[in-house]
Motif scaffolding. Structure first.
Motif, mmCIF file in Angstrom:
data_model
loop_
_atom_site.group_PDB
_atom_site.id
_atom_site.type_symbol
_atom_site.label_atom_id
_atom_site.label_comp_id
_atom_site.label_asym_id
_atom_site.label_seq_id
_atom_site.Cartn_x
_atom_site.Cartn_y
_atom_site.Cartn_z
ATOM 1 N N SER A 63 19.129 -6.448 -3.569
ATOM 2 C CA SER A 63 19.144 -7.409 -2.490
ATOM 3 C C SER A 63 18.550 -6.701 -1.209
ATOM 4 O O SER A 63 18.322 -7.435 -0.260
ATOM 5 N N GLY A 64 18.750 -5.277 -1.193
ATOM 6 C CA GLY A 64 18.618 -4.781 0.102
ATOM 7 C C GLY A 64 17.204 -4.579 0.446
ATOM 8 O O GLY A 64 16.360 -5.096 0.040
ATOM 9 N N ASP A 65 16.927 -3.466 1.058
ATOM 10 C CA ASP A 65 15.831 -2.898 1.550
ATOM 11 C C ASP A 65 14.861 -2.716 0.447
ATOM 12 O O ASP A 65 15.105 -1.771 -0.332
ATOM 13 N N LEU A 66 13.523 -3.285 0.398
ATOM 14 C CA LEU A 66 12.657 -2.923 -0.710
ATOM 15 C C LEU A 66 12.130 -1.250 -0.582
ATOM 16 O O LEU A 66 11.684 -0.933 -1.444
ATOM 17 N N ARG A 67 12.106 -1.068 0.609
ATOM 18 C CA ARG A 67 11.711 0.515 0.870
ATOM 19 C C ARG A 67 12.552 1.427 -0.156
ATOM 20 O O ARG A 67 12.212 2.487 -0.396
ATOM 21 N N GLN A 68 13.772 1.143 -0.071
ATOM 22 C CA GLN A 68 14.650 1.717 -0.817
ATOM 23 C C GLN A 68 14.791 1.778 -2.348
ATOM 24 O O GLN A 68 15.023 2.598 -3.214
ATOM 25 N N SER A 69 14.418 0.296 -2.575
ATOM 26 C CA SER A 69 14.673 -0.002 -3.981
ATOM 27 C C SER A 69 13.375 0.160 -4.919
ATOM 28 O O SER A 69 13.265 0.058 -6.338
ATOM 29 N N VAL A 70 12.424 0.070 -4.224
ATOM 30 C CA VAL A 70 10.858 0.068 -5.112
ATOM 31 C C VAL A 70 10.054 1.451 -4.892
ATOM 32 O O VAL A 70 10.054 1.917 -3.879
ATOM 33 N N GLY A 71 9.606 2.185 -5.890
ATOM 34 C CA GLY A 71 8.738 3.047 -5.949
ATOM 35 C C GLY A 71 7.476 2.538 -6.249
ATOM 36 O O GLY A 71 7.234 1.868 -7.353
ATOM 37 N N PHE A 72 6.212 2.785 -5.552
ATOM 38 C CA PHE A 72 4.820 2.288 -5.892
ATOM 39 C C PHE A 72 4.109 3.455 -5.922
ATOM 40 O O PHE A 72 3.748 4.037 -4.773
ATOM 41 N N ALA A 73 3.264 3.610 -6.870
ATOM 42 C CA ALA A 73 2.189 4.446 -7.252
ATOM 43 C C ALA A 73 0.909 3.862 -7.826
ATOM 44 O O ALA A 73 0.985 3.374 -8.774
ATOM 45 N N ALA A 74 -0.119 3.820 -6.922
ATOM 46 C CA ALA A 74 -1.208 3.230 -7.430
ATOM 47 C C ALA A 74 -2.555 4.215 -6.833
ATOM 48 O O ALA A 74 -2.668 4.826 -5.904
ATOM 49 N N LEU A 75 -3.647 3.721 -7.648
ATOM 50 C CA LEU A 75 -4.832 4.727 -7.355
ATOM 51 C C LEU A 75 -5.394 4.357 -6.252
ATOM 52 O O LEU A 75 -5.929 5.365 -5.426
ATOM 53 N N ASP A 76 -5.274 3.156 -5.641
ATOM 54 C CA ASP A 76 -5.957 2.850 -4.182
ATOM 55 C C ASP A 76 -4.987 3.078 -3.121
ATOM 56 O O ASP A 76 -5.014 2.602 -1.911
#
Lengths: 191, 225
Positions: A63-76
């Motif tokens: 429920s908290g901050d997405l910056r803490q709970s999500v990791g995202f790696a994409a080509l672009d």
């Protein structure tokens, strides 16, 4: 837990995908497959919170901050060309409020600490994006074509990171790579 | 989670180190300032412009130097396509405040260099030095705040430079007028009361822009839940 309910995204009048529904729980790797332009990357951007859905809802356990709970790696996902890999990792750690483990990560992803990323090859950039996505131990890891432009060692690194992530959360993997497809426990076929 | 000030400081340092390595903003703004001031000095060799005209010319050169230098701090994220990375890492308010801080520092450096050049080359007489310093300081902060707001508003837009000009014009016009009103007194024309009123107006403009900025950044850059 990660769930999508009647999720849809359109650009102008054109629907990229519609009525998409899925659920994932801890330890699962969800594969997102489909031809180019079917919306794999767009779905990952929606899950990362980088773009709004046109309809439907995404439910995330954290429920908290997405910056803490999500990791995202994409080509672009572009990197700062004037900053080094070390500076990227330190900056990300400072902004997320975690102790910087830049030295450990630089060793693990085999990157020089003092070279600006403008001088990196695409494979080196991909490694740094992976480290930025996982260094804060997210509960949801979103990977878009993670092995594209990576060598054999890089592929092994991706496999290791996914295995580690399964111990603490969920992985969503958008790919068309036959080897990466085998890593998925469940598949979402778009297009 | 780190405090917003720790995040702001991290972004501020990132902006300064990026600018220090490329020096694109300062070089562009500095070059423009030198060329503009030298051109004005040549044009006014045998003329004696009034203090109001001097204030107007100085303000316009500072305004254009700022317009060349500052929007880059925000729009570069779009051009390098790093806005997604910034949104994934930083709180929008901290991203705004860190970038705004970097803008302030850049324009203060530019304004200092520009005023030295202008005074030296144009031979303008400064009758009230403290007013010159105060007007320059407040105008620099106001310019940084306004151009930061413009930067946030147009980031992500397709024709961002055109949009920046359209959005910036109504925000920059009133502060230009106020700045001229304060500077003309420093150059020996007008009354102290009027100059102080202009300075206060400029300061209030800066406060309004600064308080509005973080909320605007939040509305534009916050990750979708």
């Amino acid at each position: 837990m990660l769930a999508a309910h009647n999720l849809g995204k359109r650009f102008g009048p054109r629907w990229i995908f519609r009525d998409l529904a899925f659920e994932a729980s801890m330890g699962q790797v969800i594969g997102v497959f489909g031809p180019n332009g079917c919306g794999k990357s767009t779905l990952l951007r929606l899950l990362a919170g980088l773009a709004p859905a046109s309809e439907g809802k995404i439910t995330r356990d954290s429920s908290g901050d997405l910056r803490q709970s999500v990791g995202f790696a994409a080509l672009d996902l572009a990197l700062y060309p004037d900053l080094t890999a070390d500076e990227h990792l330190v900056l990300a750690a400072k902004l997320r409020g975690h102790p910087s483990k830049a030295e450990i990560w630089l060793n693990r992803i085999a990157l020089p600490p003092d070279q600006p990323t403008r001088e990196f090859s695409s494979g080196m950039r991909a490694r740094l994006r992976l480290a930025l996505a996982v260094q804060h131990s997210p509960t949801l890891l979103l990977l878009d074509e993670p092995s594209a432009s990576l060598d054999e060692a890089g592929r092994n690194l991706v496999r290791e990171l996914i295995a580690e992530q399964c111990g603490r959360g969920i992985v969503v993997l958008a790919t068309n790579d036959p080897i990466e497809k085998e890593w998925a426990h469940h598949a979402i076929n778009l297009g | 989670m780190p405090s917003i000030w720790a995040e702001t400081l991290a972004i501020f340092i990132k902006e300064l180190s990026t600018e220090w390595r490329s020096r694109q903003g300062l070089l562009a703004g500095g070059l423009f300032s030198v060329v503009a001031v030298v051109a004005m000095a040549f044009a006014g060799v045998n003329a004696r412009p009034t203090p109001t005209l001097q204030a107007g010319m100085f303000t316009i050169v500072l305004l254009f130097a700022a317009c060349i230098t500052l929007p880059r701090v925000f729009l570069i994220e779009d051009e390098q396509r790093t806005l997604d990375l910034l949104r994934l890492l930083a709180r929008p308010e901290a991203a705004f405040l860190g970038k705004y801080g970097a803008c302030k520092l850049q324009i203060i450096v530019t304004a200092t260099i520009l005023s030295c050049l202008y005074v030296f080359l144009s031979g303008v007489s400064i009758t009230i030095p403290w007013m010159l310093v105060a007007a320059l300081a407040v105008e620099s902060v106001t310019l940084a705040a306004t151009l930061s707001i413009v930067g946030v508003l147009v980031s992500g837009a397709r024709n961002r430079w055109v949009l920046a000009a359209a959005v910036g014009l109504p925000l920059l016009l009133p502060q230009t007028t106020l700045s001229i009103g304060a500077l003309r007194f420093a150059f020996g024309e007008g009354t102290q009361t009027a100059a102080l009123q202009n300075l206060s107006g400029l300061g209030l403009f800066a406060i309004a822009m600064t308080s509005f900025g973080p909320a605007l950044a939040n509305a534009m850059w916050k990750l979708e839940r």
